[in-house]
Design an enzyme around this catalytic site. Structure first.
Site, PDB file in Angstrom:
ATOM      1  CD  GLN A 162     -36.958  49.871 -28.626  1.00 11.24           C
ATOM      2  OE1 GLN A 162     -38.122  49.504 -28.567  1.00 11.24           O
ATOM      3  NE2 GLN A 162     -36.052  49.538 -27.717  1.00 11.24           N
ATOM      4  CE1 TYR A 169     -39.764  42.368 -29.791  1.00  6.90           C
ATOM      5  CE2 TYR A 169     -37.953  43.349 -28.575  1.00  6.90           C
ATOM      6  CZ  TYR A 169     -39.274  42.958 -28.644  1.00  6.90           C
ATOM      7  OH  TYR A 169     -40.109  43.158 -27.574  1.00  6.90           O
ATOM      8  NE  ARG A 175     -37.045  47.110 -13.508  1.00  3.34           N
ATOM      9  CZ  ARG A 175     -36.291  46.067 -13.158  1.00  3.34           C
ATOM     10  NH1 ARG A 175     -36.853  45.024 -12.563  1.00  3.34           N
ATOM     11  NH2 ARG A 175     -35.003  46.046 -13.424  1.00  3.34           N
TER      12      ARG A 175
END
Length: 415
Positions: free
Chosen positions: A105, A182, A356
């Protein structure tokens, strides 16, 4: 309207994403591991992704590989550069050993950085717009700088250079992070982008710079690697709407992105929209970094308090995108069971991104396929999110933490 195929594929069937083929539809989404202490690609980080591949996921995404030292949010994040290549190669080799693929990423923080004045080289962090930097209040970075054309060109070169380094390190894919607040998201979001030139205004103009980055990365590595875009379908309770999210999908599809990962929300303004459940104080854990602790407390004052998790919680938003484009899409948002995965497949999504559930159990995919379990034990308490600031890095608080000593040893160091 583009409708999903009447023949629903199995989530365990292979799928072609650009120039690569994945062994099944499950992707480990980028979740900041907190295992690159001091910025090193550590043995702990490599082992984390190896376990995900060993556990059956087709593609494991290494979170937050910064384009440069100034592109980091924290010092405990790795940079895709010459120094990190040998250790990233150890990580990708470990993933490949188990038949998985690895994705890097690629991210730049923009103004969403907590680097102090001694660490960040620029006097003011770069962003789509200048002026007051609310994130910088916690690190005394009061102002941010509106990027000019030369700085955009240099930043595009940073993303391209990072993609080349990822290819050299053995990654099979790169994921351009256009979400969560971001830098590229700061151009897309109407909350952050207040420009009056050709890079600000309507969503088509706000898309212009991120599209330039995507196009250059595709031109450079797109024949060899899958080029993935992760973005936020909405900014949460204000800012970009799902109409903006659909426009973003149409634009990156037209540009030739190989896959879009459909996330939601922003780190500062709407983290509950991202995770689909509230972050009550009891679930925030203990954070040693006082700046991060302060930021989390300030954030908690404006966050919804009673949002209850439900499986596939972003389905309604994602279906709006699915109906608008025919590019491959990865559904992200609370899949925790075989039924949830099959729902995503029936809805016409090519891939399923898990966060998760794989932190809770890296072998989740294999166990679903074998019938050993039908549902994750994850309770969506979100404690794993704050655990990334611990010496152990992220882990499920219901399980066993990783070995903190491994997070300070380079992946390629002698045993």
């Amino acid at each position: 309207m583009i409708l999903p195929s009447t023949a629903t594929p199995s989530p365990f069937s292979d799928v072609k994403i650009g120039p690569i083929t994945l062994r099944n539809r499950f992707i480990k989404s980028a979740t900041n591991e907190g295992m690159a202490k001091g910025g090193i690609v550590s043995k702990g980080l490599a082992r984390f992704h190896e376990q995900v591949a060993e556990g059956g996921a087709a593609l494991s995404t290494v979170a937050y590989c910064a384009t440069s030292l100034d592109g980091r949010t924290f010092v405990d994040q790795a940079v895709l550069d010459d120094e990190s290549l040998p250790d990233f190669r150890v990580l990708t080799d470990a993933v490949h050993k188990h038949g998985g693929a690895a994705s890097a990423q690629i991210t730049h923080a923009g103004s969403f950085t907590f680097l102090d004045h001694a660490t960040l080289k620029t006097a003011r962090p770069l962003s789509s717009s200048g002026g007051f930097n609310k994130v910088g209040v916690m690190s005394h970075r009061w102002l941010k700088k509106k990027m000019n054309r030369d700085e955009m060109d240099a930043m595009t070169a940073e993303f391209v250079g990072a993609a080349i380094k990822a290819r050299e390190a053995g990654f099979d894919a790169v994921e351009l992070h256009m979400g969560h607040g971001y830098l590229l998201s700061q151009f897309l979001s109407k909350i952050y982008n207040k420009r009056w030139d050709s890079y600000g205004g309507n969503i088509e103009k706000r898309l212009k710079f991120p599209r330039e980055v995507l196009g250059r990365v595709l031109d450079t590595v797109g024949k060899d690697m899958a080029v993935i875009v992760k973005y936020s379908m909405t900014d949460g309770h204000k800012g970009n709407t799902i109409e903006d999210g659909v426009a973003i999908a149409k634009a990156i599809a037209a540009d030739g992105a190989h896959l879009a990962v459909l996330s939601n929300g922003l780190n500062v303004e709407s983290i509950t929209a991202m995770f689909g459940s509230a972050f009550p104080q009891a679930n925030r854990g203990t954070v040693g970094n006082p700046i991060i602790a302060l930021g989390m407390w300030i954030q908690s004052l404006s966050e919804p308090k009673n949002v209850v998790f439900r499986e596939n919680y972003l389905r309604e938003l994602a279906l709006r995108v699915r109906a608008s484009v025919d590019m491959p899409l990865a559904y992200l948002g609370g899949v925790q069971s075989l039924d949830g995965a099959q729902q995503a497949m029936a809805d016409g999504f090519e891939c399923i991104a898990l966060g998760r559930a794989l932190v809770n159990d890296p072998a989740f995919v294999n166990k679903l396929q074998s019938g050993a379990l039908a549902k994750s034990a994850c309770t969506a308490c979100n404690r794993c999110v704050t655990m990334m600031y611990s010496p152990n890095g992220t882990f499920c608080v219901e399980g066993k933490p990783g070995d903190a000593k491994l997070n300070i040893i380079k992946a390629g160091a002698a045993a």
